[in-house]
Design an enzyme around this catalytic site. Structure first.
Site, PDB file in Angstrom:
ATOM      1  N   PHE A 228       0.866  -1.191   0.000  1.00 36.41           N
ATOM      2  CA  PHE A 228       0.000   0.000   0.000  1.00 36.41           C
ATOM      3  C   PHE A 228       0.902   1.241   0.000  1.00 36.41           C
ATOM      4  CE2 PHE A 228      -1.957  -3.428   2.519  1.00 36.41           C
ATOM      5  CZ  PHE A 228      -3.137  -3.659   1.830  1.00 36.41           C
ATOM      6  N   ASN A 278      -3.277  -5.834  -6.454  1.00 35.76           N
ATOM      7  CA  ASN A 278      -4.010  -5.929  -5.200  1.00 35.76           C
ATOM      8  C   ASN A 278      -3.070  -6.605  -4.190  1.00 35.76           C
ATOM      9  OD1 ASN A 278      -5.596  -6.869  -3.071  1.00 35.76           O
ATOM     10  ND2 ASN A 278      -7.379  -7.139  -4.402  1.00 35.76           N
ATOM     11  N   CYS A 339      -5.416   2.504  10.298  1.00 36.44           N
ATOM     12  CA  CYS A 339      -5.917   3.871  10.496  1.00 36.44           C
ATOM     13  C   CYS A 339      -7.433   3.861  10.671  1.00 36.44           C
ATOM     14  CB  CYS A 339      -5.488   4.782   9.352  1.00 36.44           C
ATOM     15  SG  CYS A 339      -6.087   4.236   7.748  1.00 36.44           S
TER      16      CYS A 339
HETATM   17  N1  SAH Z   1       1.814   4.214   3.133  1.00 36.95           N
HETATM   18  C1  SAH Z   1       1.368   5.341   2.360  1.00 36.95           C
HETATM   19  C2  SAH Z   1      -0.105   5.610   2.522  1.00 36.95           C
HETATM   20  C3  SAH Z   1      -1.027   4.438   2.175  1.00 36.95           C
HETATM   21  S1  SAH Z   1      -2.642   4.900   1.748  1.00 36.95           S
HETATM   22  C4  SAH Z   1       2.216   6.569   2.706  1.00 36.95           C
HETATM   23  O1  SAH Z   1       2.944   6.559   3.715  1.00 36.95           O
HETATM   24  O2  SAH Z   1       2.159   7.547   1.968  1.00 36.95           O
HETATM   25  C5  SAH Z   1      -3.349   3.421   1.168  1.00 36.95           C
HETATM   26  C6  SAH Z   1      -2.954   3.035  -0.237  1.00 36.95           C
HETATM   27  O3  SAH Z   1      -3.473   1.729  -0.452  1.00 36.95           O
HETATM   28  C7  SAH Z   1      -3.541   3.890  -1.376  1.00 36.95           C
HETATM   29  O4  SAH Z   1      -2.487   4.354  -2.159  1.00 36.95           O
HETATM   30  C8  SAH Z   1      -4.444   2.943  -2.179  1.00 36.95           C
HETATM   31  O5  SAH Z   1      -4.326   3.162  -3.601  1.00 36.95           O
HETATM   32  C9  SAH Z   1      -3.888   1.601  -1.823  1.00 36.95           C
HETATM   33  N2  SAH Z   1      -4.806   0.451  -1.833  1.00 36.95           N
HETATM   34  C10 SAH Z   1      -6.031   0.333  -1.302  1.00 36.95           C
HETATM   35  N3  SAH Z   1      -6.480  -0.929  -1.378  1.00 36.95           N
HETATM   36  C11 SAH Z   1      -5.502  -1.653  -1.981  1.00 36.95           C
HETATM   37  C12 SAH Z   1      -5.332  -3.023  -2.314  1.00 36.95           C
HETATM   38  N4  SAH Z   1      -6.273  -3.927  -2.031  1.00 36.95           N
HETATM   39  N5  SAH Z   1      -4.187  -3.407  -2.920  1.00 36.95           N
HETATM   40  C13 SAH Z   1      -3.223  -2.500  -3.188  1.00 36.95           C
HETATM   41  N6  SAH Z   1      -3.316  -1.203  -2.887  1.00 36.95           N
HETATM   42  C14 SAH Z   1      -4.427  -0.772  -2.276  1.00 36.95           C
END
Ligand code: SAH
Length: 395
Positions: A228, A278, A339
């Site tokens: 993520f 994903n 979060c």
């Molecule tokens: N760690 C990051 C913030 C994460 S926000 C930082 O420090 O800046 C969450 C992220 O998860 C988003 O970018 C969103 O696109 C992604 N996301 C949400 N569901 C997901 C999934 N099932 N697989 C991959 N990415 C996902």
């Protein structure tokens, strides 16, 4: 103090939370409204005995019917009062200025401005007005922000769903200055570009600053997996810290494009691996391939947007933590976050402990992690706590 102000009369025995200085009045606690307050007007909140409890902002269509400005009857809620709250909040962040160009200047209830969020990226301010009370004082707040910071550009991102619960339409766009191009910031020496117009929230996860610094401190010589990854926050921190390789996963192509650009901006010639996938599927694939990592970050989006989603969210958190623990080499570090406000720190720890048991590994808890001190929580408002994390070592 305005004795002619409209009033909110509470039902008998519904004043306990206000006596404990909790800043919200729920609709169910209200017996009747005196006068004709409009949305955002200041009302006097009175107990069943007629005693004064608080001055609060009225929100006629929200389940949170009023949000407290002050418990002090002698205070008057006017432009000077609101501007003073803004100036005080900005002044409290001054010690953090050297660490980063990206700071949260105002954080809602904790700063006495319920529903107002203000982030600063260099000289660009980004504001969110998420309740009727701060919406009513929008111009005053913007003027005070400009005066307190010297920043001339203010962009609004009042496009969070919380606004709909307050009966307010979503709104975004420039309030002062033009529509900004991605804003360059430097956090602890790491360069990022922040898309305040189309990025998540106000553009960047400022709340993870301390944890990014911690990952950097521990990254030397490690193979890193960042799940993520959004625009690459933890990945770039780890590369600056001397990670030997990095794989980062996100579902969003735009976030990954920004992440790769951020990597180039930091002068890393050889790109690391940015994977659009994903995370749930990608973790399975990595396990099937027999991959191993020495430092893994799990920073997913809010799996539990409300209390009804807690069970499903708990299963999702457990699944990714279980797989991450299996991907960690002995001695590897896991930085895992939630979060979701609906999942408290204790429950999150129990979920991760369950993942440790099912992964059949031994693990040490090294640290509890939380948002930085520019994201305070009022002690009487536990709902303000949302980001929690754990740093574990696989034995
Ligand atoms: N760690 C990051 C913030 C994460 S926000 C930082 O420090 O800046 C969450 C992220 O998860 C988003 O970018 C969103 O696109 C992604 N996301 C949400 N569901 C997901 C999934 N099932 N697989 C991959 N990415 C996902």
């Amino acid at each position: 103090m305005n004795r002619d102000a409209p009033t909110l009369h509470l039902k008998p025995k519904k004043d306990g939370s206000l006596h404990r200085r909790h800043p919200w009045v729920y609709a169910g606690a209200v017996e009747r409204v005196g006068g004709r307050p409009a949305a955002g007007d200041t009302v006097r909140v009175l107990g069943a005995d007629g005693g004064f409890l608080a001055h609060a902002a009225f929100s006629p269509s929200s389940a949170i019917r009023a949000r407290v400005w002050t418990f002090d009857e002698a205070e008057t809620v006017d432009a000077a009062f609101v501007a003073a709250r803004v100036h005080a909040a900005v002044a409290r962040r001054a010690p953090l200025m050297p660490a980063s160009d990206a700071l949260r200047l105002v954080f809602g209830e904790a700063d006495g401005l319920p529903g107002c969020v203000v982030d600063r990226y260099g000289d660009q301010l980004v504001v969110q007005f998420l309740s009727t009370g701060v919406e009513r004082w929008r111009d005053t707040i913007v003027d005070a922000l400009v005066a307190a910071t010297g920043c001339a550009a203010v962009y609004e991102r009042s496009d969070a769903s919380a606004r709909e619960r307050e009966g307010l339409a979503l709104r975004s766009g420039p309030i002062r200055g033009d529509v900004p191009a991605p804003v360059p910031i430097v956090e602890h020496g790491v360069r990022y570009r922040v898309d305040v117009v189309a990025g998540h929230k106000t553009g960047f996860y400022i709340d993870q600053r301390d944890s990014r610094a911690l990952v950097r401190e521990h990254a030397a010589g490690r193979r890193v997996l960042n799940c993520f990854c959004y625009t690459g926050g933890f990945t770039l921190a780890a590369r600056h810290g001397g990670a030997t390789e990095a794989t980062s996963i996100d579902a969003s192509g735009e976030a990954l494009a920004m992440a790769a650009a951020n990597e180039r901006d930091n002068g890393f010639e050889a790109p690391s691996t940015w994977l659009q996938a994903n995370v749930f599927d990608a973790l399975k694939t990595l396990l099937a391939e027999g991959r191993q990592f020495d430092l893994i970050v799990l920073d997913p989006p809010k799996f539990a947007p409300s209390a009804q989603h807690v069970d499903a969210a708990a299963r999702a958190y457990k699944e990714i933590n279980l797989k991450a623990l299996r991907l960690l080499a002995p001695g590897g570090l896991l930085f895992t976050f939630s979060c979701s406000g609906a999942i408290d720190a204790d429950l999150f720890r129990r979920i991760v402990a369950g993942a440790v048991v099912d992964a059949r590994v031994d693990a040490q808890l090294l640290r509890h992690l939380a948002a930085g001190i520019d994201h305070p929580m009022a002690m009487t408002h536990p709902e303000g706590e949302y980001l929690k994390g754990l740093m574990l070592r696989r034995m």
